[in-house]
Scaffold this active site. Structure first.
Site, PDB file in Angstrom:
ATOM      1  N   GLY A 136       0.825  -1.196   0.000  1.00 28.50           N
ATOM      2  CA  GLY A 136       0.000   0.000   0.000  1.00 28.50           C
ATOM      3  C   GLY A 136       0.859   1.245   0.000  1.00 28.50           C
ATOM      4  O   GLY A 136       2.043   1.213   0.357  1.00 28.50           O
ATOM      5  N   CYS A 137       0.254   2.365  -0.389  1.00 27.72           N
ATOM      6  CA  CYS A 137       1.017   3.617  -0.469  1.00 27.72           C
ATOM      7  C   CYS A 137       1.413   4.132   0.908  1.00 27.72           C
ATOM      8  O   CYS A 137       2.568   4.511   1.143  1.00 27.72           O
ATOM      9  CB  CYS A 137       0.237   4.661  -1.248  1.00 27.72           C
ATOM     10  SG  CYS A 137      -1.475   4.900  -0.725  1.00 27.72           S
TER      11      CYS A 137
END
Length: 335
Positions: A136-137
């Site tokens: 995920g970012c």
């Protein structure tokens, strides 16, 4: 040339994959899917790509019988889980950009035992992986700076505070009221500060480094910008270490000296999302507050590149045995 398919090609991550792949000399995008836009040419749905691809968007079921060297799943997690077995072909590499396969506790099928695709931590495993769970970012911006300090026990594992601010593209392209221009413009707010879905992912990665016992408080915020994640991390220094600002900077420089996409900024410089926009870089800085023995880490990434599509291509390069920087070592956009 390696053949590539991008599933979910007209979401923000899919579009960014296609943009970045135009710089890649070793791959050929053979198919794109976009169920809601099936039948339309790609340039009609994504005008910025006009002249780069002569492809028509298809439905996923229309390409199941085709074989690809690499399949990118830029889909919602439930959809990734429902279609992935259709693409688990011998010789194919699947890179999933959702959170469907990041957590080990979610994986009941040995066929779906994914490698967590953070190159700075798992490069060796990624090189032989057939299914890669792209991070995920938010976790990318937090895990990378924390990893070297936790590895050498410079900071305490307990009560690490992660404060992140993201642009609106992190919420995806599907419209919703809270993402309307008038709802976001000139505003600034926290969201889902308790039991956020990225916390287990962050803990899983950090506990592998420490052997367990990590505790984090993570609070994400939405800022009125298109791209970028700025993360500030607060951690207590171990009392038996003679910590200085110079020591911390030297530790980070040595830890990431061979990482092509990690840039360590020395004091007085600090990261800025404008300095990484459109690139696969993560910029990191550190400060030591001697008054209360707090180590403060800062990081900036483009959430669509190092936080998603760029990292996915970095993982593809590793899994195919290509130069890790292929198609990615381009300067950030400015202004």
């Amino acid at each position: 040339m390696y053949s590539v398919a991008v599933l979910g090609a007209t979401g923000y991550s899919g579009i960014e994959l296609l943009r970045l792949l135009t710089f890649h000399s070793k791959v050929d995008v053979k198919a794109v899917t976009a169920d809601k836009n099936a039948g339309y040419t790609l340039d009609k749905v994504v005008p910025p790509l006009k002249g780069y691809y002569r492809l028509t968007c298809k439905k996923i079921e229309d390409i199941i019988t085709e074989k690809f060297d690499v399949v990118f799943l830029a889909l919602p997690s439930e959809q990734s889980k429902s279609v992935i077995k259709e693409f688990l072909n011998p010789g194919s590499i699947i890179i999933d950009l959702s959170d469907a396969f990041r957590l080990k506790t979610k994986q009941q099928d040995s066929l779906l035992d994914a490698i967590y695709g953070l190159p700075e931590l798992n490069r060796a495993q990624i090189k032989s992986a057939k299914l890669i769970a792209n991070p995920g970012c938010y976790p990318t911006g937090a895990i990378i700076p924390l990893a070297p300090l936790l590895k050498v026990n410079i900071i305490k594992k307990e009560r690490i505070i992660i404060d992140s601010k993201s642009g609106v593209t992190g919420a995806g392209r599907n419209p919703s009221q809270e993402l309307h221009f008038s709802e976001v413009h000139e505003g600034f707010k926290a969201y889902k500060p308790i039991f956020h879905r990225h916390v287990p992912e962050i803990l899983q990665a950090l506990n592998v480094i420490t052997g367990g016992g990590v505790n984090v408080t993570f609070v994400p915020h939405l800022v009125p910008s298109n791209r970028g994640i700025f993360t500030t991390i607060y951690a207590s220094a171990e009392s038996n270490k003679n910590i200085t600002q110079a020591m911390l900077e030297d530790l980070l420089i040595r830890a990431f000296k061979d990482e092509p996409f990690v840039r360590i900024l020395k004091s007085p410089e600090l990261p800025d999302t404008n300095a990484v926009k459109g690139s696969n870089f993560i910029d990191i800085a550190v400060r030591f507050d001697e008054q209360d023995s707090t180590v403060i880490l800062f990081s900036a990434i483009d959430n669509l590149v190092k936080g998603a599509s760029g990292q996915a291509i970095q993982n593809m390069n590793l899994a195919l045995g290509l130069d890790e920087k292929e198609g990615l070592f381009t300067p950030p956009l400015f202004p």
